[in-house]
Scaffold this motif. Structure first.
Motif, PDB file in Angstrom:
ATOM      1  N   GLY A  88      25.194  28.726  47.068  1.00 48.31           N
ATOM      2  CA  GLY A  88      26.059  27.871  46.010  1.00 48.31           C
ATOM      3  C   GLY A  88      25.562  27.922  44.580  1.00 48.31           C
ATOM      4  O   GLY A  88      26.575  28.264  43.779  1.00 48.31           O
ATOM      5  N   MET A  89      24.397  28.200  44.121  1.00 49.71           N
ATOM      6  CA  MET A  89      23.952  28.529  42.786  1.00 49.71           C
ATOM      7  C   MET A  89      24.401  29.929  42.360  1.00 49.71           C
ATOM      8  O   MET A  89      24.878  30.091  41.254  1.00 49.71           O
ATOM      9  CB  MET A  89      22.540  28.236  42.647  1.00 49.71           C
ATOM     10  N   PHE A  90      24.091  30.750  43.261  1.00 51.74           N
ATOM     11  CA  PHE A  90      24.532  32.150  43.024  1.00 51.74           C
ATOM     12  C   PHE A  90      25.986  32.283  42.731  1.00 51.74           C
ATOM     13  O   PHE A  90      26.384  32.959  41.654  1.00 51.74           O
ATOM     14  CB  PHE A  90      24.248  33.088  44.459  1.00 51.74           C
ATOM     15  N   LEU A  91      26.843  31.608  43.407  1.00 49.49           N
ATOM     16  CA  LEU A  91      28.268  31.549  43.382  1.00 49.49           C
ATOM     17  C   LEU A  91      28.655  31.159  41.977  1.00 49.49           C
ATOM     18  O   LEU A  91      29.752  31.595  41.293  1.00 49.49           O
ATOM     19  CB  LEU A  91      29.057  31.068  44.518  1.00 49.49           C
ATOM     20  N   PHE A  92      28.090  29.955  41.764  1.00 51.76           N
ATOM     21  CA  PHE A  92      28.302  29.351  40.458  1.00 51.76           C
ATOM     22  C   PHE A  92      28.056  30.009  39.295  1.00 51.76           C
ATOM     23  O   PHE A  92      28.865  30.254  38.273  1.00 51.76           O
ATOM     24  CB  PHE A  92      27.509  27.802  40.418  1.00 51.76           C
ATOM     25  N   CYS A  93      26.865  30.818  39.224  1.00 51.55           N
ATOM     26  CA  CYS A  93      26.653  31.593  38.233  1.00 51.55           C
ATOM     27  C   CYS A  93      27.464  32.872  37.883  1.00 51.55           C
ATOM     28  O   CYS A  93      27.917  33.404  36.982  1.00 51.55           O
ATOM     29  CB  CYS A  93      25.116  32.014  38.387  1.00 51.55           C
ATOM     30  N   ASN A  94      27.874  33.256  39.409  1.00 48.13           N
ATOM     31  CA  ASN A  94      28.716  34.430  39.236  1.00 48.13           C
ATOM     32  C   ASN A  94      30.333  34.295  38.805  1.00 48.13           C
ATOM     33  O   ASN A  94      31.005  35.082  38.213  1.00 48.13           O
ATOM     34  CB  ASN A  94      28.917  35.172  40.729  1.00 48.13           C
ATOM     35  N   GLY A  95      30.806  32.976  39.191  1.00 50.53           N
ATOM     36  CA  GLY A  95      31.932  32.351  38.782  1.00 50.53           C
ATOM     37  C   GLY A  95      32.203  32.371  37.238  1.00 50.53           C
ATOM     38  O   GLY A  95      33.195  32.618  36.809  1.00 50.53           O
ATOM     39  N   ALA A  96      30.818  32.099  36.618  1.00 49.34           N
ATOM     40  CA  ALA A  96      30.890  31.992  35.113  1.00 49.34           C
ATOM     41  C   ALA A  96      31.026  33.330  34.601  1.00 49.34           C
ATOM     42  O   ALA A  96      31.351  33.640  33.443  1.00 49.34           O
ATOM     43  CB  ALA A  96      29.582  31.444  34.674  1.00 49.34           C
ATOM     44  N   GLN A  97      30.992  34.500  35.271  1.00 47.84           N
ATOM     45  CA  GLN A  97      30.882  35.852  34.597  1.00 47.84           C
ATOM     46  C   GLN A  97      32.408  36.330  34.934  1.00 47.84           C
ATOM     47  O   GLN A  97      32.612  37.226  34.242  1.00 47.84           O
ATOM     48  CB  GLN A  97      29.917  36.689  35.641  1.00 47.84           C
ATOM     49  N   ILE A  98      33.408  35.839  35.479  1.00 46.15           N
ATOM     50  CA  ILE A  98      34.495  36.247  35.786  1.00 46.15           C
ATOM     51  C   ILE A  98      35.329  35.483  34.704  1.00 46.15           C
ATOM     52  O   ILE A  98      35.654  34.600  34.464  1.00 46.15           O
ATOM     53  CB  ILE A  98      35.257  35.642  37.186  1.00 46.15           C
ATOM     54  N   ASN A  99      35.974  36.685  33.926  1.00 46.51           N
ATOM     55  CA  ASN A  99      36.884  36.277  32.782  1.00 46.51           C
ATOM     56  C   ASN A  99      38.350  36.071  33.220  1.00 46.51           C
ATOM     57  O   ASN A  99      38.595  36.579  34.432  1.00 46.51           O
ATOM     58  CB  ASN A  99      36.971  37.827  31.797  1.00 46.51           C
ATOM     59  N   VAL A 100      38.866  34.950  32.518  1.00 50.79           N
ATOM     60  CA  VAL A 100      39.923  34.679  33.074  1.00 50.79           C
ATOM     61  C   VAL A 100      40.951  35.768  33.304  1.00 50.79           C
ATOM     62  O   VAL A 100      42.006  35.685  34.111  1.00 50.79           O
ATOM     63  CB  VAL A 100      40.720  33.507  32.473  1.00 50.79           C
ATOM     64  N   ARG A 101      40.986  36.858  32.555  1.00 48.17           N
ATOM     65  CA  ARG A 101      41.938  37.845  32.736  1.00 48.17           C
ATOM     66  C   ARG A 101      41.643  38.488  33.852  1.00 48.17           C
ATOM     67  O   ARG A 101      42.500  39.660  34.260  1.00 48.17           O
ATOM     68  CB  ARG A 101      41.810  38.807  31.388  1.00 48.17           C
ATOM     69  N   GLU A 102      40.636  38.471  34.554  1.00 43.27           N
ATOM     70  CA  GLU A 102      40.224  39.392  35.650  1.00 43.27           C
ATOM     71  C   GLU A 102      40.473  38.544  37.058  1.00 43.27           C
ATOM     72  O   GLU A 102      40.104  39.296  38.021  1.00 43.27           O
ATOM     73  CB  GLU A 102      38.874  39.760  35.643  1.00 43.27           C
ATOM     74  N   ALA A 103      40.909  37.193  37.013  1.00 43.43           N
ATOM     75  CA  ALA A 103      40.788  36.522  38.097  1.00 43.43           C
ATOM     76  C   ALA A 103      41.681  37.032  39.122  1.00 43.43           C
ATOM     77  O   ALA A 103      41.466  37.048  40.585  1.00 43.43           O
ATOM     78  CB  ALA A 103      41.121  35.143  38.007  1.00 43.43           C
ATOM     79  N   GLY A 104      42.983  37.653  38.916  1.00 49.72           N
ATOM     80  CA  GLY A 104      43.949  38.224  39.963  1.00 49.72           C
ATOM     81  C   GLY A 104      43.217  39.366  40.563  1.00 49.72           C
ATOM     82  O   GLY A 104      43.447  39.548  41.788  1.00 49.72           O
ATOM     83  N   SER A 105      42.254  40.359  40.037  1.00 47.90           N
ATOM     84  CA  SER A 105      41.614  41.105  40.549  1.00 47.90           C
ATOM     85  C   SER A 105      40.785  40.578  41.976  1.00 47.90           C
ATOM     86  O   SER A 105      40.792  41.333  42.927  1.00 47.90           O
ATOM     87  CB  SER A 105      40.781  41.992  39.714  1.00 47.90           C
ATOM     88  N   SER A 106      40.158  39.623  41.773  1.00 47.59           N
ATOM     89  CA  SER A 106      39.248  38.811  42.793  1.00 47.59           C
ATOM     90  C   SER A 106      40.214  38.573  43.961  1.00 47.59           C
ATOM     91  O   SER A 106      39.714  38.694  45.043  1.00 47.59           O
ATOM     92  CB  SER A 106      38.577  37.895  42.165  1.00 47.59           C
ATOM     93  N   VAL A 107      41.222  38.101  43.468  1.00 43.29           N
ATOM     94  CA  VAL A 107      42.124  37.498  44.641  1.00 43.29           C
ATOM     95  C   VAL A 107      42.638  38.806  45.449  1.00 43.29           C
ATOM     96  O   VAL A 107      42.777  38.674  46.964  1.00 43.29           O
ATOM     97  CB  VAL A 107      43.290  36.735  44.040  1.00 43.29           C
ATOM     98  N   ALA A 108      42.965  39.934  44.685  1.00 45.18           N
ATOM     99  CA  ALA A 108      43.392  41.032  45.354  1.00 45.18           C
ATOM    100  C   ALA A 108      42.556  41.673  46.255  1.00 45.18           C
ATOM    101  O   ALA A 108      42.907  41.904  47.494  1.00 45.18           O
ATOM    102  CB  ALA A 108      43.980  42.060  44.526  1.00 45.18           C
ATOM    103  N   LYS A 109      41.331  41.869  45.981  1.00 42.11           N
ATOM    104  CA  LYS A 109      40.211  42.438  46.660  1.00 42.11           C
ATOM    105  C   LYS A 109      39.865  41.547  47.842  1.00 42.11           C
ATOM    106  O   LYS A 109      39.761  42.173  48.856  1.00 42.11           O
ATOM    107  CB  LYS A 109      39.249  42.445  45.860  1.00 42.11           C
ATOM    108  N   GLY A 110      39.745  40.272  47.585  1.00 41.90           N
ATOM    109  CA  GLY A 110      39.553  39.444  48.764  1.00 41.90           C
ATOM    110  C   GLY A 110      40.631  39.414  49.892  1.00 41.90           C
ATOM    111  O   GLY A 110      40.266  39.423  50.989  1.00 41.90           O
TER     112      GLY A 110
END
Length: 314
Positions: A52-74
């Motif tokens: 949970g902590m790992f995901l929280f810290c990684n979430g903070a590294q995602i720029n709002v302009r890159e969110a669509g890329s995460s959804v597509a990859k997933g």
């Protein structure tokens, strides 16, 4: 003593070495991890909190302009797991029946291959990919559990997607994502957590494994684990290459089976009594696949990453 340098020489070492140490201790000296207090809290039961902590810290590294890329990859990686696992399992079932072939049951195949270890994926994505790769876990979390197995076996009418569980899995990413985009300093502060947390949840993940399960599962269980890693891992790798990902090796990180998959055969046997006869065999085979994929998948990702870096250097 250069402990960290030595660990890093092992493919996926930051994840694999603590995981294996945890599995070895849990197999031969389990009482050490169950003495209570901070020892048990840190080395036995902290995996969920660490992830949970790992995901929280990684979430903070995602720029709002890159969110669509995460959804597509997933989405793509989830489809890869489901199509291969369901297709292979249903082929074995329709051709050889629920008893399977060479001792490998279709129930075990579907339960293990359509499922993936979210914690291991996230760790490997954090080590070999970028924040958008880690963010893909928000979609991959859907395959965490028996839902896709039920769908593949024609039991989807009896299953419901656990939305609350899904929300609980991705909420740390969402909160980190919001805070990281509101404050650049906070994003930088949390960056260290994308690496330092990995061994702290890898060890308790390993502490939930028992190496003797490999022996009881026999060759079929080991083959199932290798099949999951190689077939879905390589398919995930090429899927990311087709998507023009900068770090396609991360796609192979879906070549795993999550720990909770071991409970899928028994859960389905309660819903459909016709599965009761093969559920015990399937459970042991899935347990073996969990161990085999936890060891082999990081090695595959590390190899493919090395391959990609060589290509870029030429």
């Amino acid at each position: 003593m250069p402990i960290l340098k030595t660990v890093k020489k092992v493919p996926g070492g930051i994840m694999v070495v603590p995981l294996l140490i945890g599995a070895i201790i849990n197999t031969f000296f389990p009482e050490i991890l169950n003495i209570g207090g901070f020892t048990t809290a840190l080395f036995k039961t902290s995996a969920s909190a660490g992830i949970g902590m790992f995901l929280f810290c990684n979430g903070a590294q995602i720029n709002v302009r890159e969110a669509g890329s995460s959804v597509a990859k997933g989405t793509v990686l989830t489809l890869v797991k489901f199509i291969i696992g369901a297709g292979l399992g249903l082929f074995i079932g329709s051709t050889f029946g629920m008893a399977g072939v060479f001792g490998l049951t279709p129930l075990a195949v579907i339960a293990s291959i359509t499922n993936s270890n979210g914690g291991l994926y996230a760790a490997l994505a954090g080590q070999y990919g970028d924040s958008t790769d880690v963010g893909a876990i928000s979609i991959l979390s859907i395959n965490d559990g028996p839902f896709f197995t039920m769908v593949a076996l024609g039991a989807s009418g009896l299953a419901e997607i656990p939305f609350i569980s899904l929300i609980a899995s991705i909420l740390p990413i969402i909160i980190g994502f919001i805070l990281g985009n509101l404050d650049e300093d906070l994003r930088e502060f949390l960056k260290a957590g994308t690496v330092i947390t990995i061994p702290f949840f890898a060890f308790p993940l390993g502490a939930g494994l028992n190496l003797f399960q490999l022996a009881s599962a026999g060759v079929a269980g080991i083959v199932l684990g290798l099949l999951c890693t190689l077939v879905t891992g390589i398919a995930g790798y090429y899927a990311m290459k087709l998507m023009k990902s900068k770090k396609p090796a991360v796609g192979a990180a879906v070549g795993t089976t999550a720990g909770n998959a071991a409970g899928t055969p028994a859960a389905l046997a309660e819903i459909d009594p016709n599965l009761a006869a093969v559920a015990p065999t399937a459970t042991v085979q899935v347990a073996a696949a969990i161990i085999v994929t936890a060891i082999c998948c990081p090695l595959l990702v590390a190899y493919l990453d090395k391959l990609e870096r060589k290509k870029c250097a030429n």
